[in-house]
Design a protein around this motif. Structure first.
Motif, PDB file in Angstrom:
ATOM      1  N   VAL A 317       0.978  -1.065   0.229  1.00  0.00           N
ATOM      2  CA  VAL A 317       0.148   0.162  -0.066  1.00  0.00           C
ATOM      3  C   VAL A 317       0.980   1.385   0.212  1.00  0.00           C
ATOM      4  CG1 VAL A 317      -2.376   1.525   1.411  1.00  0.00           C
ATOM      5  CG2 VAL A 317      -1.874  -0.944   0.812  1.00  0.00           C
ATOM      6  N   GLU A 318       0.451   2.238  -0.237  1.00  0.00           N
ATOM      7  CA  GLU A 318       1.587   3.351  -1.094  1.00  0.00           C
ATOM      8  C   GLU A 318       0.348   4.419  -1.413  1.00  0.00           C
ATOM      9  OE1 GLU A 318       3.342   2.842  -4.793  1.00  0.00           O
ATOM     10  OE2 GLU A 318       5.063   1.461  -4.167  1.00  0.00           O
ATOM     11  N   PRO A 319       0.129   5.238   0.263  1.00  0.00           N
ATOM     12  CA  PRO A 319      -0.481   6.626   0.064  1.00  0.00           C
ATOM     13  C   PRO A 319       0.590   7.626  -0.568  1.00  0.00           C
ATOM     14  CG  PRO A 319       0.171   5.138   2.470  1.00  0.00           C
ATOM     15  CD  PRO A 319       0.832   4.722   1.422  1.00  0.00           C
ATOM     16  N   ALA A 320      -0.399   8.116  -1.600  1.00  0.00           N
ATOM     17  CA  ALA A 320       0.253   9.566  -2.413  1.00  0.00           C
ATOM     18  C   ALA A 320      -0.192  10.799  -1.786  1.00  0.00           C
ATOM     19  CB  ALA A 320       0.483   8.940  -3.943  1.00  0.00           C
ATOM     20  N   GLY A 321      -0.780  10.948  -1.434  1.00  0.00           N
ATOM     21  CA  GLY A 321      -1.151  12.199  -0.504  1.00  0.00           C
ATOM     22  C   GLY A 321      -3.065  12.521  -1.309  1.00  0.00           C
ATOM     23  N   SER A 322      -3.169  13.004  -2.525  1.00  0.00           N
ATOM     24  CA  SER A 322      -4.156  12.851  -2.805  1.00  0.00           C
ATOM     25  C   SER A 322      -4.846  10.985  -4.168  1.00  0.00           C
ATOM     26  CB  SER A 322      -3.678  13.840  -4.062  1.00  0.00           C
ATOM     27  OG  SER A 322      -3.494  13.192  -5.134  1.00  0.00           O
ATOM     28  N   VAL A 335       0.146  -5.415 -10.604  1.00  0.00           N
ATOM     29  CA  VAL A 335      -0.479  -4.958 -10.484  1.00  0.00           C
ATOM     30  C   VAL A 335      -1.072  -3.392 -10.022  1.00  0.00           C
ATOM     31  CG1 VAL A 335      -3.806  -5.180 -11.117  1.00  0.00           C
ATOM     32  CG2 VAL A 335      -1.405  -6.825 -11.857  1.00  0.00           C
ATOM     33  N   VAL A 336      -0.798  -2.574 -10.580  1.00  0.00           N
ATOM     34  CA  VAL A 336      -1.274  -1.058  -9.754  1.00  0.00           C
ATOM     35  C   VAL A 336      -2.699  -1.216  -8.968  1.00  0.00           C
ATOM     36  CG1 VAL A 336      -0.288   0.808  -9.147  1.00  0.00           C
ATOM     37  CG2 VAL A 336       0.938  -0.926  -9.853  1.00  0.00           C
ATOM     38  N   ALA A 337      -3.493  -0.799  -8.370  1.00  0.00           N
ATOM     39  CA  ALA A 337      -4.790  -0.010  -8.803  1.00  0.00           C
ATOM     40  C   ALA A 337      -4.386   1.368  -7.818  1.00  0.00           C
ATOM     41  CB  ALA A 337      -5.759  -1.000  -7.707  1.00  0.00           C
ATOM     42  N   ARG A 338      -5.387   1.757  -8.519  1.00  0.00           N
ATOM     43  CA  ARG A 338      -5.062   4.085  -7.579  1.00  0.00           C
ATOM     44  C   ARG A 338      -6.670   3.730  -6.858  1.00  0.00           C
ATOM     45  NH1 ARG A 338      -3.961   8.546 -12.107  1.00  0.00           N
ATOM     46  NH2 ARG A 338      -3.029  10.449 -10.114  1.00  0.00           N
ATOM     47  N   LEU A 339      -6.351   3.799  -5.875  1.00  0.00           N
ATOM     48  CA  LEU A 339      -7.458   3.951  -5.082  1.00  0.00           C
ATOM     49  C   LEU A 339      -7.665   5.511  -3.858  1.00  0.00           C
ATOM     50  CD1 LEU A 339      -6.699   0.920  -2.648  1.00  0.00           C
ATOM     51  CD2 LEU A 339      -8.067   0.903  -5.529  1.00  0.00           C
ATOM     52  N   ARG A 340      -8.854   5.852  -3.628  1.00  0.00           N
ATOM     53  CA  ARG A 340      -9.262   6.745  -3.185  1.00  0.00           C
ATOM     54  C   ARG A 340      -8.345   7.360  -1.917  1.00  0.00           C
ATOM     55  NH1 ARG A 340     -14.267   6.494  -0.259  1.00  0.00           N
ATOM     56  NH2 ARG A 340     -13.669   4.636  -0.190  1.00  0.00           N
ATOM     57  N   ALA A 341      -7.977   8.835  -2.193  1.00  0.00           N
ATOM     58  CA  ALA A 341      -6.732   9.007  -0.667  1.00  0.00           C
ATOM     59  C   ALA A 341      -7.407   8.175   1.038  1.00  0.00           C
ATOM     60  CB  ALA A 341      -7.483  10.809  -0.577  1.00  0.00           C
ATOM     61  N   ASP A 342      -8.681   8.070   1.135  1.00  0.00           N
ATOM     62  CA  ASP A 342      -8.874   7.552   2.382  1.00  0.00           C
ATOM     63  C   ASP A 342      -9.071   6.278   2.310  1.00  0.00           C
ATOM     64  OD1 ASP A 342     -11.495   7.290   0.652  1.00  0.00           O
ATOM     65  OD2 ASP A 342     -12.549   8.571   2.663  1.00  0.00           O
ATOM     66  N   ALA A 343      -9.140   5.514   1.331  1.00  0.00           N
ATOM     67  CA  ALA A 343      -8.901   4.095   1.237  1.00  0.00           C
ATOM     68  C   ALA A 343      -8.547   3.387   2.348  1.00  0.00           C
ATOM     69  CB  ALA A 343      -8.908   3.585   0.141  1.00  0.00           C
ATOM     70  N   ARG A 344      -9.125   2.362   3.123  1.00  0.00           N
ATOM     71  CA  ARG A 344      -8.419   1.615   4.190  1.00  0.00           C
ATOM     72  C   ARG A 344      -8.171   0.544   3.603  1.00  0.00           C
ATOM     73  NH1 ARG A 344      -8.125   6.468   5.563  1.00  0.00           N
ATOM     74  NH2 ARG A 344      -8.930   7.332   6.654  1.00  0.00           N
ATOM     75  N   LEU A 345      -6.585   0.480   3.841  1.00  0.00           N
ATOM     76  CA  LEU A 345      -6.105  -1.363   3.156  1.00  0.00           C
ATOM     77  C   LEU A 345      -4.647  -1.076   3.940  1.00  0.00           C
ATOM     78  CD1 LEU A 345      -6.733  -0.800  -1.004  1.00  0.00           C
ATOM     79  CD2 LEU A 345      -7.759  -2.133   0.993  1.00  0.00           C
ATOM     80  N   GLN A 346      -4.751  -2.518   4.089  1.00  0.00           N
ATOM     81  CA  GLN A 346      -3.220  -2.553   4.713  1.00  0.00           C
ATOM     82  C   GLN A 346      -2.423  -3.503   3.963  1.00  0.00           C
ATOM     83  OE1 GLN A 346      -1.984  -1.371   7.788  1.00  0.00           O
ATOM     84  NE2 GLN A 346      -3.907   0.058   7.779  1.00  0.00           N
ATOM     85  N   PRO A 347      -1.402  -4.298   3.556  1.00  0.00           N
ATOM     86  CA  PRO A 347      -1.035  -4.800   3.044  1.00  0.00           C
ATOM     87  C   PRO A 347      -0.987  -6.175   3.633  1.00  0.00           C
ATOM     88  CG  PRO A 347       1.143  -3.560   4.015  1.00  0.00           C
ATOM     89  CD  PRO A 347      -0.191  -3.204   4.161  1.00  0.00           C
ATOM     90  N   GLY A 348      -1.259  -7.296   2.939  1.00  0.00           N
ATOM     91  CA  GLY A 348      -1.594  -9.273   3.248  1.00  0.00           C
ATOM     92  C   GLY A 348      -3.101  -9.053   3.686  1.00  0.00           C
ATOM     93  N   GLN A 349      -4.233  -8.376   3.244  1.00  0.00           N
ATOM     94  CA  GLN A 349      -5.211  -7.926   3.015  1.00  0.00           C
ATOM     95  C   GLN A 349      -6.100  -8.587   1.977  1.00  0.00           C
ATOM     96  OE1 GLN A 349      -6.843  -3.635   4.434  1.00  0.00           O
ATOM     97  NE2 GLN A 349      -9.052  -4.461   3.585  1.00  0.00           N
ATOM     98  N   THR A 350      -6.415  -9.096   1.812  1.00  0.00           N
ATOM     99  CA  THR A 350      -7.817  -9.330   0.839  1.00  0.00           C
ATOM    100  C   THR A 350      -8.815  -8.621   0.544  1.00  0.00           C
ATOM    101  OG1 THR A 350      -7.363 -11.559   0.569  1.00  0.00           O
ATOM    102  CG2 THR A 350      -9.339 -10.506  -0.725  1.00  0.00           C
ATOM    103  N   ALA A 351      -8.505  -7.536  -0.839  1.00  0.00           N
ATOM    104  CA  ALA A 351      -9.445  -6.381  -0.445  1.00  0.00           C
ATOM    105  C   ALA A 351     -10.426  -6.334  -1.928  1.00  0.00           C
ATOM    106  CB  ALA A 351      -9.046  -4.968  -1.214  1.00  0.00           C
ATOM    107  N   ARG A 352     -11.687  -6.103  -1.970  1.00  0.00           N
ATOM    108  CA  ARG A 352     -13.009  -5.745  -3.163  1.00  0.00           C
ATOM    109  C   ARG A 352     -12.062  -4.970  -3.900  1.00  0.00           C
ATOM    110  NH1 ARG A 352     -15.661  -9.971  -4.516  1.00  0.00           N
ATOM    111  NH2 ARG A 352     -17.697  -9.354  -5.561  1.00  0.00           N
TER     112      ARG A 352
END
Length: 372
Positions: A317-322, A335-352
């Motif tokens: 997970v790479e927070p990048a400000g915006s 594969v890189v996904a671009r999410l909202r700034a406030d997306a709550r993700l942790q490495p090792g987590q399975t996310a939708r």
């Protein structure tokens, strides 16, 4: 009607073909950016337009006139180099006026021209300084002023921002765009920076190994890449390109299957391009999707016709400000996904994650050409 036309242009050095049958055209007042990796031939093409390199075959037409073979001084062009090429013993005003002085332009006329370009480039307060007293951005403006003062038919820029630091490069990019809006002169601009290409151009030409890969507007190049090279080269982060297998025969829906680590393959319906993919049933293709088209479900495009969700194991997970960038593995690749700034993700987590299949593209792995 095209103002600058490059027609079947080839350039050979000895036995090595540097440019191979290049065809390009740009309208009057357009901004053409030549982009590609180092050694692709973009600077050679610019030098051919300038007349600094003779062409081997083809034509270069400016306003309908074939200038191939003409001396550079007869082409009515002005060039801005990467190195600025300012005279260190002259003031800013002297550098800007030097070409006019050589041509015998009267002093009163020279002074008016200096004042005009100094106002355009906001360098009036620098006219009495020497180049050694200027910052990199100021030197680049002086180099641009020396070209502007000539009022040519075409401006040529050869990687003018590559010597500047990152912030100054962004500032100067804005200045060049503002300058183009003011003077409305045709510009040909060389860069290896695809962000510069996307932000400045009205048309982009992507080159590789002396071959024109694609020519079009920035939106066309970005959204509809002609092949895997263009898809991978244009965009930051780059387009995700991953192996997928096509499922579906002569009848029914066509789907692509993408392997996931420690989970069943991800199966995605691709009905919008099903007919183009149907001949590839049972075969592998390359599935391309840009990071912004792979996002968290709440951030997905509500106007998209086909958004499909799937579970993915998040590696990084790479927070990048915006934005927040998340790295997962699909089809044997990162594969890189671009999410909202406030997306709550942790490495090792399975996310939708939501796949916007309106933005998906497909390539033939055998020749890297676009399928759909």
């Amino acid at each position: 009607m095209a103002f600058l036309e490059i027609d079947r242009l080839s350039k050979t050095f000895g036995n090595v073909r540097i440019l191979k049958e290049i065809n390009l055209e740009i309208e009057k007042g357009g901004f053409l950016v030549l982009v590609g990796p180092s050694g692709c031939g973009k600077s050679t093409l610019l030098n051919c337009i300038a007349g600094l390199e003779p062409i081997t075959s083809g034509e270069i037409r400016i306003n309908g006139r074939n200038v191939a073979g003409l001396h550079p001084s007869k082409r009515d062009i002005a060039m801005v180099f990467q190195s600025y090429a300012l005279y260190p013993n002259m003031t800013v005003a002297g550098n800007i006026a030097f070409g006019m002085e050589i041509r015998g332009v009267p002093k009163l006329e020279r002074d008016k021209a200096i004042a005009r370009v100094a106002e355009t480039l906001q360098i009036g307060h620098l006219l009495d300084r020497k180049p050694s007293q200027l910052s990199g951005g100021q030197r680049q403006r002086v180099a641009m002023g020396r070209a502007l003062v000539r009022d040519p038919q075409v401006f040529l820029f050869d990687e003018p921002l590559s010597n500047l630091d990152a912030k100054l490069r962004v500032d100067m990019r804005t200045e060049i765009k503002r300058l183009h809006h003011r003077v409305k002169t045709t510009i040909v601009y060389v860069t290896h920076d695809q962000i510069e290409a996307m932000t400045l151009a009205t048309k982009i030409a992507v080159l590789r190994d002396g071959v024109l890969q694609q020519f079009g507007t920035p939106a066309e190049i970005y959204n509809n890449p002609a092949n895997m090279f263009v898809a991978d080269f244009m965009g930051s982060p780059a387009m995700n390109l991953l192996a997928a297998s096509v499922e579906g025969g002569s009848e029914g829906d066509v789907r692509v299957s993408i392997d996931r680590p420690n989970a069943p393959p991800l199966s995605l319906p691709v009905n919008g391009v099903g007919e183009a993919l149907r001949p590839f049933a049972g075969r592998n293709v390359v599935f391309g999707i840009r990071p912004e088209a792979l996002t968290d479900p709440d951030g997905a495009d509500r106007n998209a016709h086909s958004v499909v969700e799937g579970d993915c194991l998040i590696d990084v997970v790479e927070p990048a400000g915006s934005d927040t960038f998340a790295v997962t593995r699909l089809g044997g690749k990162e594969v890189v996904a671009r999410l909202r700034a406030d997306a709550r993700l942790q490495p090792g987590q399975t996310a939708r994650l939501a796949f916007n299949l309106d933005k998906a593209v497909f390539f033939d792995p055998s020749d890297q050409s676009r399928i759909a």
